[in-house]
Scaffold this active site. Sequence first.
Site, PDB file in Angstrom:
ATOM      1  N   LYS A 183      -1.542   2.867 -11.265  1.00 27.95           N
ATOM      2  CA  LYS A 183      -2.463   1.837 -12.251  1.00 27.95           C
ATOM      3  C   LYS A 183      -3.340   0.887 -11.451  1.00 27.95           C
ATOM      4  CE  LYS A 183       0.816   3.918 -14.567  1.00 27.95           C
ATOM      5  NZ  LYS A 183       0.433   5.202 -15.308  1.00 27.95           N
TER       6      LYS A 183
HETATM    7  C1  LIG Z   1       2.154   5.397 -15.869  1.00 30.26           C
HETATM    8  C2  LIG Z   1       2.547   5.779 -17.212  1.00 30.26           C
HETATM    9  C3  LIG Z   1       3.773   5.270 -17.738  1.00 30.26           C
HETATM   10  C4  LIG Z   1       5.032   4.984 -16.751  1.00 30.26           C
HETATM   11  O1  LIG Z   1       5.022   3.940 -15.985  1.00 30.26           O
HETATM   12  P1  LIG Z   1       5.839   3.741 -14.812  1.00 30.26           P
HETATM   13  O2  LIG Z   1       5.955   2.173 -14.569  1.00 30.26           O
HETATM   14  O3  LIG Z   1       5.825   4.582 -13.807  1.00 30.26           O
HETATM   15  O4  LIG Z   1       7.267   4.116 -15.456  1.00 30.26           O
HETATM   16  C5  LIG Z   1       4.103   5.363 -18.999  1.00 30.26           C
HETATM   17  N1  LIG Z   1       3.110   5.564 -19.805  1.00 30.26           N
HETATM   18  C6  LIG Z   1       1.623   5.678 -19.494  1.00 30.26           C
HETATM   19  C7  LIG Z   1       0.662   5.939 -20.488  1.00 30.26           C
HETATM   20  C8  LIG Z   1       1.390   5.819 -18.292  1.00 30.26           C
HETATM   21  O5  LIG Z   1       0.129   6.276 -17.815  1.00 30.26           O
END
Ligand SMILES: *Cc1c(COP(=O)(O)O)cnc(C)c1O
Length: 380
Positions: A183
Amino acid sequence: MSDRIPVMIPWLGQAEADAAAEAVLSGWVAQGPRVARFEQEFAARVGAGHGVAVSSCTTALHLALVACGIGPGDEVIVPSFSFIATANAVRYVGAQPVFADVDLETGNLTAETVEPVVTGRSRAVILVHQGGVPADVGALRALCDRHGLDLVEDAACAAGSRYRGRPVGAGAQIAAWSFHPRKLLTTGEGGMLTLDGADDAQRLRRLREHGMDLSAAARHASAGPVFESYLETGFNYRMTDIQAAVGLVQLGKLDAMVARRRELAQRYRELLADVPGVRAVRDPQYGSSNFQSFWVLLDPALFPGGGRDDTLRRLAAAGVSARRGIMAAHLEPAYQDTQHVSLPTTERLTRDSLILPLFHTLTSAQQEHIVDVLRKPADR
Ligand SMILES: *Cc1c(COP(=O)(O)O)cnc(C)c1O
């Protein structure tokens, strides 16, 4: 071009390393004062009253559903077109994920795609701001109010995206965020819940810490003996102060991260404008994306017969690490027993889209090289 171009590089530097070292040397490495500060500053940045830091967005989504009181026998409407964690969170509380289709332009749920799958057992909707493209929250809010459903926003990808002039997350019933390095803003692993209600925030703080009525920080601060009690079955979903120290530095860079990604996305769109059969993700009319993922949708007429996978192979051969587009949970073995409505747009998007490299040090020459590979089948 000898060096491979990765799909993402986190924007980390000496300041983050120094902040982590400072936390380590302070002796307070578990959840403590830096987590509390990160919660306050992050919540303020997204326009929410309270932040509750947790270990990931996956655990944030789990707690959000616990807080909404969702359990066995309940249905939660989610997009199949999302990272698998969105649907998994529903199963963690023993409820049934119900897949709804998404909009072709944004990749997000809309009131029109959700309405047909609402049943008497529906309890909530998890609305994903996929790849950073803001979803039309207002329309979903109205639908949820009409049917008495909770609205959880999966804003994992959307820190810094905007919806109708405000940050995504402002005014949300509850929003879940990710700080995974894929992210924008990263703490290595990590997540956050944001919401306005003080009582709900307090309960979420308890739930992430074994259901304890006193935080470790509060016990530490007390001069006399303290006797905590455990009010309900909770979890250990805490964030560490080392992570929060990094997160605070990253938060200070969020505006620059978004500005840089938007500039690079704009450059991609200019380069792709004359490439037939390639449609690039863009801002919806009601908001702006942080372009956490810059995806393109290929026209199967111009990229026939497995054209997307062939394009990924040609990119790899040219030293470019692209990725298949967003996955579709209903096509995975873990969800093959799930009944669902037909999901034509989800299937089209997941089959024909791919994610191009986008990171702060991406150069114009690299972008031109990437687009040249996409241009080739059209030249034939
Ligand atoms: C990356 C992601 C998650 C999970 O995030 P983590 O912090 O890795 O648990 C959940 N929902 C979406 C839409 C994502 O892109």
